[in-house]
Design a protein around this motif. Structure first.
Motif, PDB file in Angstrom:
ATOM      1  N   SER A  57     -11.177  -6.642   3.022  1.00 57.13           N
ATOM      2  CA  SER A  57     -10.221  -5.795   1.808  1.00 57.13           C
ATOM      3  C   SER A  57      -9.888  -4.341   2.414  1.00 57.13           C
ATOM      4  CB  SER A  57     -11.283  -5.839   0.882  1.00 57.13           C
ATOM      5  OG  SER A  57     -12.450  -4.398   1.233  1.00 57.13           O
ATOM      6  N   GLY A  58      -8.947  -3.776   1.618  1.00 59.10           N
ATOM      7  CA  GLY A  58      -8.371  -2.426   2.078  1.00 59.10           C
ATOM      8  C   GLY A  58      -9.527  -1.048   2.259  1.00 59.10           C
ATOM      9  N   THR A  59     -10.512  -1.967   1.179  1.00 62.57           N
ATOM     10  CA  THR A  59     -11.868  -0.225   1.221  1.00 62.57           C
ATOM     11  C   THR A  59     -12.668  -1.277   2.923  1.00 62.57           C
ATOM     12  OG1 THR A  59     -12.090  -0.683  -0.715  1.00 62.57           O
ATOM     13  CG2 THR A  59     -13.888   0.662   0.570  1.00 62.57           C
ATOM     14  N   VAL A  83      -7.691   7.786  -4.323  1.00 63.50           N
ATOM     15  CA  VAL A  83      -8.020   6.672  -5.519  1.00 63.50           C
ATOM     16  C   VAL A  83     -10.102   7.177  -4.406  1.00 63.50           C
ATOM     17  CG1 VAL A  83      -6.501   5.120  -5.576  1.00 63.50           C
ATOM     18  CG2 VAL A  83      -7.556   4.994  -3.349  1.00 63.50           C
ATOM     19  N   MET A  85     -11.648   4.536  -3.766  1.00 65.95           N
ATOM     20  CA  MET A  85     -12.313   4.152  -2.147  1.00 65.95           C
ATOM     21  C   MET A  85     -11.277   3.954  -0.887  1.00 65.95           C
ATOM     22  SD  MET A  85     -10.325   1.721  -5.007  1.00 65.95           S
ATOM     23  CE  MET A  85      -9.277   1.310  -5.351  1.00 65.95           C
ATOM     24  N   THR A  86     -11.058   5.329  -1.458  1.00 70.62           N
ATOM     25  CA  THR A  86     -10.834   6.337  -0.532  1.00 70.62           C
ATOM     26  C   THR A  86     -12.018   7.268   0.118  1.00 70.62           C
ATOM     27  OG1 THR A  86      -8.306   6.420  -1.022  1.00 70.62           O
ATOM     28  CG2 THR A  86      -8.505   7.232   1.712  1.00 70.62           C
ATOM     29  N   VAL A 128      -2.793   9.633   2.205  1.00 69.38           N
ATOM     30  CA  VAL A 128      -2.788   8.140   0.817  1.00 69.38           C
ATOM     31  C   VAL A 128      -1.259   8.444   0.899  1.00 69.38           C
ATOM     32  CG1 VAL A 128      -4.283   7.862  -0.454  1.00 69.38           C
ATOM     33  CG2 VAL A 128      -4.916   8.822   0.726  1.00 69.38           C
ATOM     34  N   MET A 130       0.705   7.592  -1.683  1.00 72.86           N
ATOM     35  CA  MET A 130       0.905   6.600  -3.228  1.00 72.86           C
ATOM     36  C   MET A 130       1.533   6.283  -3.681  1.00 72.86           C
ATOM     37  SD  MET A 130      -2.713   7.266  -4.196  1.00 72.86           S
ATOM     38  CE  MET A 130      -3.093   6.961  -5.733  1.00 72.86           C
ATOM     39  N   ASP A 154      -3.959   6.217   5.203  1.00 67.45           N
ATOM     40  CA  ASP A 154      -4.417   4.806   4.029  1.00 67.45           C
ATOM     41  C   ASP A 154      -3.169   4.976   3.628  1.00 67.45           C
ATOM     42  OD1 ASP A 154      -4.393   3.151   2.036  1.00 67.45           O
ATOM     43  OD2 ASP A 154      -6.879   4.949   1.214  1.00 67.45           O
ATOM     44  N   ALA A 156      -2.107   1.399   2.026  1.00 64.66           N
ATOM     45  CA  ALA A 156      -2.602   0.055   0.186  1.00 64.66           C
ATOM     46  C   ALA A 156      -1.331   0.687   0.119  1.00 64.66           C
ATOM     47  CB  ALA A 156      -4.142   0.640   0.242  1.00 64.66           C
ATOM     48  N   HIS A 180      -4.870  -6.854  -1.869  1.00 68.22           N
ATOM     49  CA  HIS A 180      -5.727  -6.806  -3.350  1.00 68.22           C
ATOM     50  C   HIS A 180      -4.492  -7.134  -3.852  1.00 68.22           C
ATOM     51  CE1 HIS A 180      -6.276  -5.648  -7.470  1.00 68.22           C
ATOM     52  NE2 HIS A 180      -6.993  -5.798  -6.811  1.00 68.22           N
ATOM     53  N   LYS A 183      -1.012  -5.282  -4.926  1.00 68.67           N
ATOM     54  CA  LYS A 183      -0.112  -4.676  -3.648  1.00 68.67           C
ATOM     55  C   LYS A 183       0.832  -5.828  -3.098  1.00 68.67           C
ATOM     56  CE  LYS A 183      -3.502  -2.021  -4.303  1.00 68.67           C
ATOM     57  NZ  LYS A 183      -4.217  -1.349  -3.334  1.00 68.67           N
ATOM     58  N   GLY A 190      -8.237  -8.594   0.311  1.00 72.88           N
ATOM     59  CA  GLY A 190      -7.905  -8.620   1.737  1.00 72.88           C
ATOM     60  C   GLY A 190      -6.545  -7.333   2.282  1.00 72.88           C
TER      61      GLY A 190
HETATM   62  C1  LIG Z   1      -6.054  -0.752  -3.208  1.00 76.57           C
HETATM   63  C2  LIG Z   1      -6.183   0.627  -2.658  1.00 76.57           C
HETATM   64  C3  LIG Z   1      -7.018   0.817  -2.464  1.00 76.57           C
HETATM   65  C4  LIG Z   1      -8.202  -0.870  -1.775  1.00 76.57           C
HETATM   66  O1  LIG Z   1      -7.910  -1.154  -0.900  1.00 76.57           O
HETATM   67  P1  LIG Z   1      -8.864  -2.743  -2.029  1.00 76.57           P
HETATM   68  O2  LIG Z   1      -8.423  -3.857  -1.098  1.00 76.57           O
HETATM   69  O3  LIG Z   1      -8.815  -2.750  -3.318  1.00 76.57           O
HETATM   70  O4  LIG Z   1     -10.501  -2.602  -1.367  1.00 76.57           O
HETATM   71  C5  LIG Z   1      -7.429   2.003  -0.900  1.00 76.57           C
HETATM   72  N1  LIG Z   1      -6.377   2.589  -0.955  1.00 76.57           N
HETATM   73  C6  LIG Z   1      -5.472   3.013  -2.092  1.00 76.57           C
HETATM   74  C7  LIG Z   1      -4.775   3.720  -1.766  1.00 76.57           C
HETATM   75  C8  LIG Z   1      -5.239   1.429  -2.635  1.00 76.57           C
HETATM   76  O5  LIG Z   1      -4.711   1.338  -3.357  1.00 76.57           O
END
Ligand SMILES: *Cc1c(COP(=O)(O)O)cnc(C)c1O
Length: 381
Positions: A57-59, A83, A85-86, A128, A130, A154, A156, A180, A183, A190
């Motif tokens: 995953s991204g996390t 987000v 998750m970061t 990040v 965005m 990040d 993502a 994800h 994305k 993933g």
């Molecule tokens: C989606 C996202 C993540 C986390 O990714 P996951 O695959 O959902 O764990 C982290 N940072 C940003 C900016 C995101 O958009």
């Protein structure tokens, strides 16, 4: 909802066929499959980096990267607009999040603010990007190099965003991506990590393979977790990567359509994206002017009632330090506790921001209809 930021990613029958062919030929379906190697090769070729490491995953990408760069208690500079998750990845890696302001109408750091946040414990800057907009530039890189701060991007949401510095996610020391569903490279769940550093690559790869080390010839030389991606997802990813450029073109069309219909409204402007050679068009970020007489969230709430679900409605445009769980990290003396004093640029931006989806399930007819709704709500003020 006739426009929804929550959607099923497009995978054409031909793409599904190609995925199945890869899986039929696969030696294994685990994270040690040759399909993973092929996926990683294709990623590092596309993004032009020395290493690509596929993870679950991204996390996981952020966690594995941070954990292998920082020591417990190190401070990690992270933007006020990001987000959860970061932040979770920082906390799980034992880091202390230190929130910084963005520069005016941008997701890039305000270097003046960043400078006031630096201490002897500052170890990493997380940028990040965005909605696919850039979050890093030459000045940011120079700032960090001078102070021995490692840059983790990040990226993502920004696969495919390009500038004169290269792809977003390849400009700092380590780039973390998510694949994800929502994305641009979409494998359900993933992620992957890009880096040119042999040292980081070896550590992160080992960590995400339960400590297995190619270098030492086996297990037990390092600690880790099982963050491997399976061959199923990698097979989807290989095919998705092939269609990334076409996907971006499709999104570009939608972004242009939104802009052409909305620019007639005096209350709307758009986040500047001309510093990019290519925006991946993850979403269009609109900035409401004072004459709109409402905040982005107020408008997004109205739009939701007529069938338009935006990221602005879904995430409430919040400054990340406002989340209750992070309040211990948002205290004096570093912060006043007033967002508009602590992060003036980010506060102003989130107040004005309306984020509109440009993904493949958004039809042109829906953009026409929604633009009319937006213009009407702005005129009513
Ligand atoms: C989606 C996202 C993540 C986390 O990714 P996951 O695959 O959902 O764990 C982290 N940072 C940003 C900016 C995101 O958009």
């Amino acid at each position: 909802m006739f426009i929804d930021c929550i959607y099923k990613a497009l995978r054409t029958p031909k793409e599904t066929q190609q995925t199945l062919e890869i899986l039929t030929e696969a030696d294994m379906l685990s994270g040690d499959s040759s399909v993973i190697q092929l996926y990683e090769q294709k990623l590092s070729y596309y993004f032009n980096t020395k290493h690509a490491i596929a993870v679950s995953s991204g996390t996981a990408a952020l966690h594995a990267s941070l954990l292998n760069v920082i020591n417990p208690g190190d401070e990690v500079l992270v933007p006020a607009i990001c987000v959860p998750m970061t932040i979770s990845a920082i906390l799980q890696a034992g880091g202390v999040p230190v929130f910084y302001d963005c520069s005016v109408h941008s997701f890039k750091p305000d270097l003046k603010d960043l400078d006031t946040k630096i201490t002897n414990s500052s170890r990493v800057l997380v940028t990040v990007s965005m909605w696919g907009y850039r979050a890093i530039d030459n000045d940011t890189v120079a700032f960090c190099r001078q102070r021995n701060i490692v840059i983790i991007e990040d990226a993502a949401q920004s696969a495919g965003t390009d500038s004169l510095l290269g792809y977003e996610g390849t400009i700092g020391d380590i780039g973390c991506f998510s694949t994800h569903e929502f994305k641009l490279i979409s494998t359900g769940e993933g992620g992957f990590i890009l880096t040119n550093s042999d040292e980081y690559a070896e550590k992160i790869r080992s960590f995400s393979h339960i400590g297995f080390s190619e270098h030492h010839g086996g297990f037990g030389y390092a600690d880790g977790l099982n963050y491997k991606l399976s061959a199923f997802q990698a097979a989807v990813g290989i095919v998705q990567l092939t269609s990334l450029d076409a996907k971006i073109q499709g999104r570009e069309k939608r972004k242009v359509k939104w802009k052409s219909l909305l620019q007639s409204s005096a209350g709307i402007s758009f986040l500047n994206s001309d510093v990019m050679t290519r925006h991946n068009c993850y979403s269009l970020v609109c900035l409401l002017k004072d004459s709109a007489n409402q905040s982005g969230i107020e408008l997004a709430n109205k739009l939701y009632t007529v069938g338009i679900n935006t990221d602005t409605y879904r995430y409430k445009n919040t400054i990340v330090s406002n989340y209750p769980y992070y309040k211990d990290f948002y205290m004096s003396p570093r912060y006043t506790g007033d967002n508009s004093l602590d992060f003036p640029n980010a506060t102003e931006m989130v107040r004005r921001m309306l984020v509109l989806p440009c993904h493949e399930r958004v039809s042109v007819e829906a953009i026409y209809r929604a633009s009319q709704n937006i213009i009407n709500f702005i005129e009513e003020g």
